[in-house]
Structures are given as structure tokens and as C-alpha cells.
Design an enzyme around this catalytic site. Sequence first.
Site, mmCIF file in Angstrom:
data_model
loop_
_atom_site.group_PDB
_atom_site.id
_atom_site.type_symbol
_atom_site.label_atom_id
_atom_site.label_comp_id
_atom_site.label_asym_id
_atom_site.label_seq_id
_atom_site.Cartn_x
_atom_site.Cartn_y
_atom_site.Cartn_z
ATOM 1 N N ILE A 158 -0.128 -2.286 9.451
ATOM 2 C CA ILE A 158 1.209 -1.907 8.976
ATOM 3 C C ILE A 158 1.064 -1.266 7.592
ATOM 4 O O ILE A 158 0.458 -1.868 6.692
ATOM 5 C CB ILE A 158 2.108 -3.159 8.893
ATOM 6 C CG1 ILE A 158 2.254 -3.797 10.286
ATOM 7 C CG2 ILE A 158 3.484 -2.812 8.309
ATOM 8 C CD1 ILE A 158 2.638 -5.259 10.271
ATOM 9 N N TYR A 199 15.258 13.246 2.020
ATOM 10 C CA TYR A 199 14.803 12.114 2.839
ATOM 11 C C TYR A 199 15.135 12.388 4.309
ATOM 12 O O TYR A 199 14.294 12.211 5.192
ATOM 13 C CB TYR A 199 15.496 10.843 2.360
ATOM 14 C CG TYR A 199 15.233 9.609 3.194
ATOM 15 C CD1 TYR A 199 14.047 8.890 3.080
ATOM 16 C CD2 TYR A 199 16.192 9.132 4.095
ATOM 17 C CE1 TYR A 199 13.819 7.743 3.841
ATOM 18 C CE2 TYR A 199 15.966 7.991 4.855
ATOM 19 C CZ TYR A 199 14.784 7.301 4.725
ATOM 20 O OH TYR A 199 14.560 6.169 5.477
ATOM 21 N N LYS A 255 12.563 12.629 7.572
ATOM 22 C CA LYS A 255 12.638 11.742 8.743
ATOM 23 C C LYS A 255 12.855 12.558 10.027
ATOM 24 O O LYS A 255 12.366 12.191 11.089
ATOM 25 C CB LYS A 255 13.753 10.710 8.557
ATOM 26 C CG LYS A 255 13.421 9.648 7.502
ATOM 27 C CD LYS A 255 12.230 8.789 7.899
ATOM 28 C CE LYS A 255 11.941 7.669 6.936
ATOM 29 N NZ LYS A 255 10.773 6.849 7.282
ATOM 30 N N THR A 278 17.007 -3.798 1.884
ATOM 31 C CA THR A 278 15.757 -3.716 1.114
ATOM 32 C C THR A 278 16.028 -2.993 -0.212
ATOM 33 O O THR A 278 17.128 -2.485 -0.445
ATOM 34 C CB THR A 278 14.669 -2.913 1.867
ATOM 35 O OG1 THR A 278 15.066 -1.530 1.891
ATOM 36 C CG2 THR A 278 14.456 -3.405 3.285
#
Length: 239
Positions: free
Chosen positions: A10, A140, A144, A175
Amino acid sequence: MNIANKTVLITGANRGIGRALVNEALRRGAKRVYAGRRSGELQNADDRVTPLRLDVTNLSQIQRAVDQVDNLDVLINNAGVAIYDDLSNSDAIEQHLSVNFLGMFKVTRAFLPLLQRSSGAIVNNLSLVALAPLPVIPSYSISKAAASNMTQSLRALLAGQGITVHGVFLGPIDTDMNRGFDIPKASTESAARGIFDGLEKGEEDIFPDPASQSIAEGWRTGAAKALERQFAAFVPERQ
Ligand SMILES: NC(=O)c1ccc[n+]([C@@H]2O[C@H](COP(=O)([O-])OP(=O)(O)OC[C@H]3O[C@@H](n4cnc5c(N)ncnc54)[C@H](OP(=O)(O)O)[C@@H]3O)[C@@H](O)[C@H]2O)c1
């Protein structure tokens, strides 16, 4: 694919969704979890966790990481950055593409021989903004969308080698990344469970949280998905 007894790597594993994925992989009985981190410390006492210094933009670190991994069943490309911008200059676009798109690409290419050996899986953490841009984070969103498009090509190109490629269309998760955004967010733990549930069910597109689940059916039965399948048929049987 069942995670029990598998080896999982990961990226961006020191905090946020990456850290929750490490814990969830351990909970599901992974044999070894390689936890990539660019910076910071990993707080995990489980001896099945091997920390790896891994900035996904740094080719020599990527190569060193490959040298430290004997075998690999699942690569989770999780590392990412998100910075507010307004498309007034190209710096923000380059910065996002370098981590969220090219970083994912370089790490994937580097670990491909190991994944070919295991007939493994690649899981790319994308975002709902890959499907429609959130204009307060347009760079961003572009990165993506590019990563999503690459995920679709890799899926078709690697199918003949027994490697499955999964895109994760995450909605808002609680987060550091979206700390200033006052909207309902799912927990990192539930997102990690959703990602592994999707992988274990063999879903090529994974919608791991309530916001993403609300569009799952529309995506899976929509025109873009139908076109993806139609175009994938152009790849020769054994690539
Ligand atoms: N949170 C959300 O709402 C949300 C929604 C959709 C998609 N996602 C995606 O989910 C993934 C994880 O996001 P998160 O919310 O957990 O973000 P986060 O809490 O900000 O964590 C980002 C992680 O990526 C790492 N990273 C950044 N640049 C890196 C690089 N060059 N090389 C290696 N690692 C790097 C960070 O390491 P450092 O600690 O060194 O900075 C950190 O571990 C990202 O791909 C993100 O785009 C998140």
C-alpha cells in the site's frame, strides 16, 4: 481475490485511508503488508508489516522498494495529494499529475513483473471527481480523471496476463486531505472495508462509501462503461 495469506503493498500508508488499509489487510489475514511511506513514521506493531521508504515520484526509491519485495499479490496505489487551485497556472496541474497520475503509473510499471508472477491485482484509489470535476480542486480532478482513464487501459491490457485492475471511486472520507471541507464524510475504517469487500467480490469498479454507492448502479449501466467494454475489445487476446 481473498486477502487471507496474500502479500499486499500500500502506498501512502502512514496516515489517512492508507493507514486504515494496512489495518484492514491485517484484520483479513494478509500474510505480509508492505507499507509505503514518503515521510513520517509507521505506528504498527504487527510483525507482518514491513515499512518501505517510497516516494512515488522518486524512481530510485521505487526501484529500491521493488528490490525489497520478494513477491506481491495486491498493489494498492493509494498515495495522493490534493491542493486547492483555480486553474490560473500550470504548476498545480503538474504537481497533481506527478503524484496522482505519473506516480501511480511508475509504481505500477515497477511492480508489474511481481504481479505477473502471482496473477495479482492492482487497486487504484481514484475519486468521484474522476467522473465529474469538483471545480474548487480542478487540477486534482484532472489528475484523478487521467488516473481513471489509465486504470481502464491497464485493465484491458493486463487482462490477458491474469492481472485484474480495479478503480476505487471514493467519495468524501474523513482525512487530512479534506479537513477544511464541511460535508458528511465516511470513516477511513469503513472506506478500507469497502475497498477490500469490492476487491474480494471481484468488482472492477469499487464504490466503497455511501456517497460513491449512490452512483454505482448508474456508472455500471451507463454509456461510459459500455464504451469502455467496446473499446477494450480492440486489445488482442494475449497482450
Ligand atoms: N479523503 C478523501 O475524501 C478522498 C476522496 C477521494 C479520493 N481520495 C484518495 O484516497 C487516497 C488517500 O487519501 P487520504 O484522504 O488518505 O489523504 P491523506 O490523509 O492526505 O494522505 C495522503 C497520503 O499520501 C501520501 N503521499 C502524498 N504524496 C506522496 C508521494 N509523492 N509519495 C508517496 N506518498 C505520498 C501522504 O504521505 P505524507 O504523509 O508523506 O504526506 C499520505 O500518506 C488519495 O489518492 C486520495 O486522492 C481521498
